[in-house]
Design a protein around this motif. Structure first.
Motif, mmCIF file in Angstrom:
data_model
loop_
_atom_site.group_PDB
_atom_site.id
_atom_site.type_symbol
_atom_site.label_atom_id
_atom_site.label_comp_id
_atom_site.label_asym_id
_atom_site.label_seq_id
_atom_site.Cartn_x
_atom_site.Cartn_y
_atom_site.Cartn_z
ATOM 1 N N SER A 1 -1.125 4.714 7.102
ATOM 2 C CA SER A 1 -1.208 3.260 7.998
ATOM 3 C C SER A 1 -1.006 2.148 7.386
ATOM 4 C CB SER A 1 -3.014 2.322 8.128
ATOM 5 O OG SER A 1 -2.941 1.205 7.767
ATOM 6 N N ILE A 2 -0.435 1.527 6.164
ATOM 7 C CA ILE A 2 0.735 0.479 5.898
ATOM 8 C C ILE A 2 2.375 1.128 5.999
ATOM 9 C CG2 ILE A 2 1.680 -0.627 3.805
ATOM 10 C CD1 ILE A 2 -0.767 -1.939 4.922
ATOM 11 N N GLY A 3 1.958 2.543 5.909
ATOM 12 C CA GLY A 3 3.771 3.143 6.333
ATOM 13 C C GLY A 3 3.793 2.816 7.723
ATOM 14 N N THR B 1 8.578 9.037 2.211
ATOM 15 C CA THR B 1 7.406 10.061 1.460
ATOM 16 C C THR B 1 6.103 10.386 2.457
ATOM 17 O OG1 THR B 1 5.870 8.891 0.007
ATOM 18 C CG2 THR B 1 7.986 9.413 -0.739
ATOM 19 N N GLY B 2 5.789 11.474 2.483
ATOM 20 C CA GLY B 2 4.102 11.332 2.943
ATOM 21 C C GLY B 2 3.464 12.060 1.649
ATOM 22 N N GLY B 3 2.309 12.538 2.435
ATOM 23 C CA GLY B 3 0.855 13.239 1.086
ATOM 24 C C GLY B 3 1.011 14.866 1.955
ATOM 25 N N ASP C 1 -7.505 -1.773 11.672
ATOM 26 C CA ASP C 1 -7.645 -0.770 11.555
ATOM 27 C C ASP C 1 -6.494 0.142 10.001
ATOM 28 O OD1 ASP C 1 -6.868 1.993 11.999
ATOM 29 O OD2 ASP C 1 -5.455 1.683 13.700
ATOM 30 N N MET C 2 -7.160 0.789 9.232
ATOM 31 C CA MET C 2 -6.458 0.535 8.266
ATOM 32 C C MET C 2 -7.260 2.297 7.702
ATOM 33 S SD MET C 2 -8.146 -1.576 5.884
ATOM 34 C CE MET C 2 -9.764 -1.786 6.044
ATOM 35 N N GLY C 3 -6.588 2.750 6.935
ATOM 36 C CA GLY C 3 -7.383 4.660 5.638
ATOM 37 C C GLY C 3 -8.358 4.603 5.875
ATOM 38 N N LYS D 1 -9.867 5.775 3.667
ATOM 39 C CA LYS D 1 -10.696 5.308 1.726
ATOM 40 C C LYS D 1 -10.427 4.008 1.403
ATOM 41 C CE LYS D 1 -10.546 4.134 -3.006
ATOM 42 N NZ LYS D 1 -9.138 3.162 -3.674
ATOM 43 N N ILE D 2 -9.578 2.835 2.189
ATOM 44 C CA ILE D 2 -9.844 1.212 1.672
ATOM 45 C C ILE D 2 -10.903 1.119 3.345
ATOM 46 C CG2 ILE D 2 -7.783 0.263 3.187
ATOM 47 C CD1 ILE D 2 -7.287 -2.078 2.292
ATOM 48 N N SER D 3 -11.032 1.479 3.741
ATOM 49 C CA SER D 3 -12.314 1.230 5.004
ATOM 50 C C SER D 3 -13.727 1.493 4.193
ATOM 51 C CB SER D 3 -11.643 2.175 5.912
ATOM 52 O OG SER D 3 -11.094 1.930 7.092
ATOM 53 N N GLY E 1 -9.952 16.808 -3.924
ATOM 54 C CA GLY E 1 -9.071 17.109 -4.618
ATOM 55 C C GLY E 1 -7.576 16.749 -5.305
ATOM 56 N N ARG E 2 -7.457 15.924 -3.931
ATOM 57 C CA ARG E 2 -5.587 15.083 -3.892
ATOM 58 C C ARG E 2 -6.074 13.495 -4.252
ATOM 59 N NH1 ARG E 2 -2.890 15.836 -0.379
ATOM 60 N NH2 ARG E 2 -1.102 16.099 -1.971
ATOM 61 N N LEU E 3 -7.134 13.766 -3.636
ATOM 62 C CA LEU E 3 -7.182 12.008 -4.420
ATOM 63 C C LEU E 3 -6.811 10.849 -4.873
ATOM 64 C CD1 LEU E 3 -9.725 9.697 -1.540
ATOM 65 C CD2 LEU E 3 -7.368 9.536 -1.271
HETATM 66 P P1 NDP Z 1 -3.815 5.544 4.441
HETATM 67 O O1 NDP Z 1 -4.825 6.983 3.403
HETATM 68 O O2 NDP Z 1 -3.045 5.364 5.828
HETATM 69 O O3 NDP Z 1 -2.162 5.923 4.043
HETATM 70 C C1 NDP Z 1 -1.639 6.724 2.928
HETATM 71 C C2 NDP Z 1 -0.586 7.731 2.054
HETATM 72 O O4 NDP Z 1 -0.544 8.393 1.049
HETATM 73 C C3 NDP Z 1 -0.444 8.813 3.151
HETATM 74 O O5 NDP Z 1 1.027 8.628 3.430
HETATM 75 C C4 NDP Z 1 -0.397 9.224 2.780
HETATM 76 O O6 NDP Z 1 -0.143 10.278 3.055
HETATM 77 C C5 NDP Z 1 0.019 9.223 0.927
HETATM 78 N N1 NDP Z 1 -0.833 10.248 0.429
HETATM 79 C C6 NDP Z 1 -1.832 10.222 0.026
HETATM 80 N N2 NDP Z 1 -2.226 11.302 -1.032
HETATM 81 C C7 NDP Z 1 -1.373 11.277 -1.573
HETATM 82 C C8 NDP Z 1 -0.952 11.899 -3.131
HETATM 83 N N3 NDP Z 1 -1.418 12.373 -4.060
HETATM 84 N N4 NDP Z 1 1.564 12.009 -2.850
HETATM 85 C C9 NDP Z 1 1.786 11.070 -2.554
HETATM 86 N N5 NDP Z 1 0.948 11.158 -1.051
HETATM 87 C C10 NDP Z 1 -0.680 10.643 -0.917
HETATM 88 O O7 NDP Z 1 -4.099 4.649 3.285
HETATM 89 P P2 NDP Z 1 -3.534 2.915 4.307
HETATM 90 O O8 NDP Z 1 -2.130 2.987 4.139
HETATM 91 O O9 NDP Z 1 -4.733 2.723 4.569
HETATM 92 O O10 NDP Z 1 -3.271 2.596 2.393
HETATM 93 C C11 NDP Z 1 -1.677 3.206 1.392
HETATM 94 C C12 NDP Z 1 -2.356 1.958 0.211
HETATM 95 O O11 NDP Z 1 -2.170 -0.041 0.558
HETATM 96 C C13 NDP Z 1 -4.069 1.984 -0.244
HETATM 97 O O12 NDP Z 1 -3.744 1.439 -2.082
HETATM 98 C C14 NDP Z 1 -4.802 0.545 0.118
HETATM 99 O O13 NDP Z 1 -5.450 0.129 -0.496
HETATM 100 C C15 NDP Z 1 -3.848 -0.335 0.271
HETATM 101 N N6 NDP Z 1 -3.764 -1.765 1.462
HETATM 102 C C16 NDP Z 1 -4.068 -0.638 2.394
HETATM 103 C C17 NDP Z 1 -4.263 -1.970 4.001
HETATM 104 C C18 NDP Z 1 -4.057 -1.446 4.985
HETATM 105 O O14 NDP Z 1 -4.387 -2.053 6.099
HETATM 106 N N7 NDP Z 1 -4.821 -0.071 5.456
HETATM 107 C C19 NDP Z 1 -4.184 -4.031 3.862
HETATM 108 C C20 NDP Z 1 -4.058 -3.232 2.016
HETATM 109 C C21 NDP Z 1 -3.468 -2.862 1.382
HETATM 110 P P3 NDP Z 1 -1.027 11.710 4.642
HETATM 111 O O15 NDP Z 1 -1.251 11.019 5.185
HETATM 112 O O16 NDP Z 1 0.798 12.408 4.030
HETATM 113 O O17 NDP Z 1 -1.595 12.713 3.008
#
Ligand code: NDP
Length: 409
Positions: free
Chosen positions: A17-19, A39-41, A205-207, A209-211, A407-409
């Motif tokens: 979401s932030i990405g 990068t992505g997960g 509108d967030m990912g 886990k943070i939601s 298991g990957r979080l």
């Molecule tokens: P999302 O779940 O939307 O995105 C998480 C990102 O991390 C994705 O690119 C995901 O990849 C990647 N990822 C997950 N697991 C791994 C791993 N093991 N190794 C490498 N990459 C990984 O989260 P958000 O964008 O919502 O949040 C990201 C961070 O920002 C969190 O720490 C959150 O607390 C913080 N934050 C978010 C806000 C928001 O509005 N969303 C506001 C303030 C802070 P993939 O999807 O490809 O698996």
């Protein structure tokens, strides 16, 4: 503008979401920014799509099983592709003026640290890495001469109105909280809430886990810990105020009675753009704030009886040492358990509390210690989670478990 005048940018967690909000700003300003690495997960399709649009030099996906799909989607593009945790760190190590640290959870720790260690300007969204390793991370930032810019909307707001040169004139800071989707729910009502209801945040509108963290208010607790590190404040100087409209993003109270706040439409592109253009400001497409349309802003004290996670986080911060890392690791497992339908909503804080009570680790002295501790606590939390499920402490009936990277979080 010359190619060499463009700021080079990498995004760790580009597929999230932030990405996505960061990508939006880059795409609106192609003449100002060039992309070095993404990068992505696990989401290879989204990472490939972003890569073809932004043309980075290097792309890394953490899950090695997704390498083939990513490589194939980018074949002939000239973009270098790699997979695995080391590859994600390599992306952070690639030269870029500015790095967005937006991987969720403790998985973001080493990549963020890698960018810090090469003295980059790091826009920090990943709060969990400051919660788990705040003292170490802040020492590394100072040693490397890196710049840490807070992206979390509350910390970004404080950063905008916190007069570093007049620290002694500051009484306290106040983090605002939307209160999440269950702000007015009773504990009994909360006990029956499903993952789908918890991730449906009323303002942001967030990912996933943070939601969920926002729904339990653990998010605010993590933010209190994050703020303590970013602004070098003790726990008693960080207040929390529930503000459902999410217009006032946070406040700084000065000793002369002045309170400075930053306001804006709830849209993460504003704090991200502030970090991206810092120390300047840039144009965004964020909807302008119209206070006459909003008319009423409301505030109230948080209710820690209904939201015990906030009190647990404060306790972890006061205890110091390993406790914030224990809180974070236990919470990541509890949220994972809730999202996959194995734990009830109100059991998230219960599990975290159980793990904190049983844990007695010494303070981690290095990043390796933090990673080891994180793994150990995750194991302990997962075992407790399994015991709850088999001893009848199972969650309420829900058909809406959300699939996450178990298991990957
Ligand atoms: P999302 O779940 O939307 O995105 C998480 C990102 O991390 C994705 O690119 C995901 O990849 C990647 N990822 C997950 N697991 C791994 C791993 N093991 N190794 C490498 N990459 C990984 O989260 P958000 O964008 O919502 O949040 C990201 C961070 O920002 C969190 O720490 C959150 O607390 C913080 N934050 C978010 C806000 C928001 O509005 N969303 C506001 C303030 C802070 P993939 O999807 O490809 O698996």
């Amino acid at each position: 503008m010359q190619e060499s005048d463009r700021k080079t940018v990498s995004i760790l967690g580009a597929t999230g979401s932030i990405g996505g909000s960061t990508v939006d700003l880059l795409q609106a300003n192609p003449e100002r920014f060039a992309v070095a690495a993404l990068t992505g997960g696990r989401n290879a399709a989204r990472l490939a799509e972003l890569s073809l649009a932004l043309r980075p030099d290097f792309v890394a996906i953490a899950d090695p099983s997704r390498y083939g799909a990513l490589k194939e989607a980018l074949s002939g593009s000239g973009i270098e592709v790699a997979a695995g945790d080391e590859a994600v760190c390599e992306a952070a190590a690639r030269p870029a003026d500015w790095v967005m640290a937006a991987i969720v959870g403790c998985a973001g720790l080493l990549p963020t640290l890698t960018a810090v260690r090469r003295g980059a300007t790091v826009a920090l969204a990943n709060k969990e890495c400051l919660v788990s390793a705040g003292d170490i991370m802040m020492r590394e930032v100072a040693a490397a001469g890196a710049t840490l810019l807070p992206v979390d909307s509350e910390h970004n707001a404080i950063f905008q109105v916190f007069e570093q040169r007049r620290r002694d004139a500051i009484e306290k800071i106040v983090l605002t909280a939307s209160g999440g989707p269950f702000r007015d729910a009773s504990l009994t009502e909360m006990a029956g809430k499903s993952p789908a209801e918890a991730v449906a945040h009323p303002r942001w509108d967030m990912g996933a886990k943070i939601s969920v963290d926002s729904a339990t208010m653990m998010n605010k607790g993590l933010e209190v810990i994050e703020a303590a590190h970013l602004f070098a404040l003790t726990e008693d100087r960080i207040d929390v105020l529930v503000h459902p409209e999410s217009i006032v993003h946070s406040l700084v109270a000065y000793r002369d009675g002045s309170v400075l706040a930053q306001l804006g439409t709830p849209d993460m592109r504003t704090p991200i753009s502030y970090a991206l253009a810092w120390p300047e400001r840039m144009q965004t497409n964020v909807r302008p704030l119209d206070l006459s349309e909003i008319a009423t802003l409301t505030f109230s004290a948080p209710d820690t009886a209904r939201f015990p996670a906030l009190a647990l986080a404060r306790e972890a911060l006061r205890s110091g040492g390993a406790m914030p890392a224990v809180l974070n690791a236990a919470n990541e497992i509890a949220v994972e358990g809730f999202l996959s339908g194995n734990l009830g909503f109100t059991q998230i804080a219960e599990l975290v509390e159980d793990v904190m009570e049983a844990a007695d680790p010494s303070a981690p002295g290095s990043i390796d210690d933090v990673i080891e501790l994180d793994l150990e606590i995750r194991g302990a939390a997962a075992r407790r989670l399994a015991r709850r499920a088999t001893s009848g402490g199972s969650p309420p009936d829900t058909d809406s478990a959300i699939e996450i990277g178990a298991g990957r979080l």
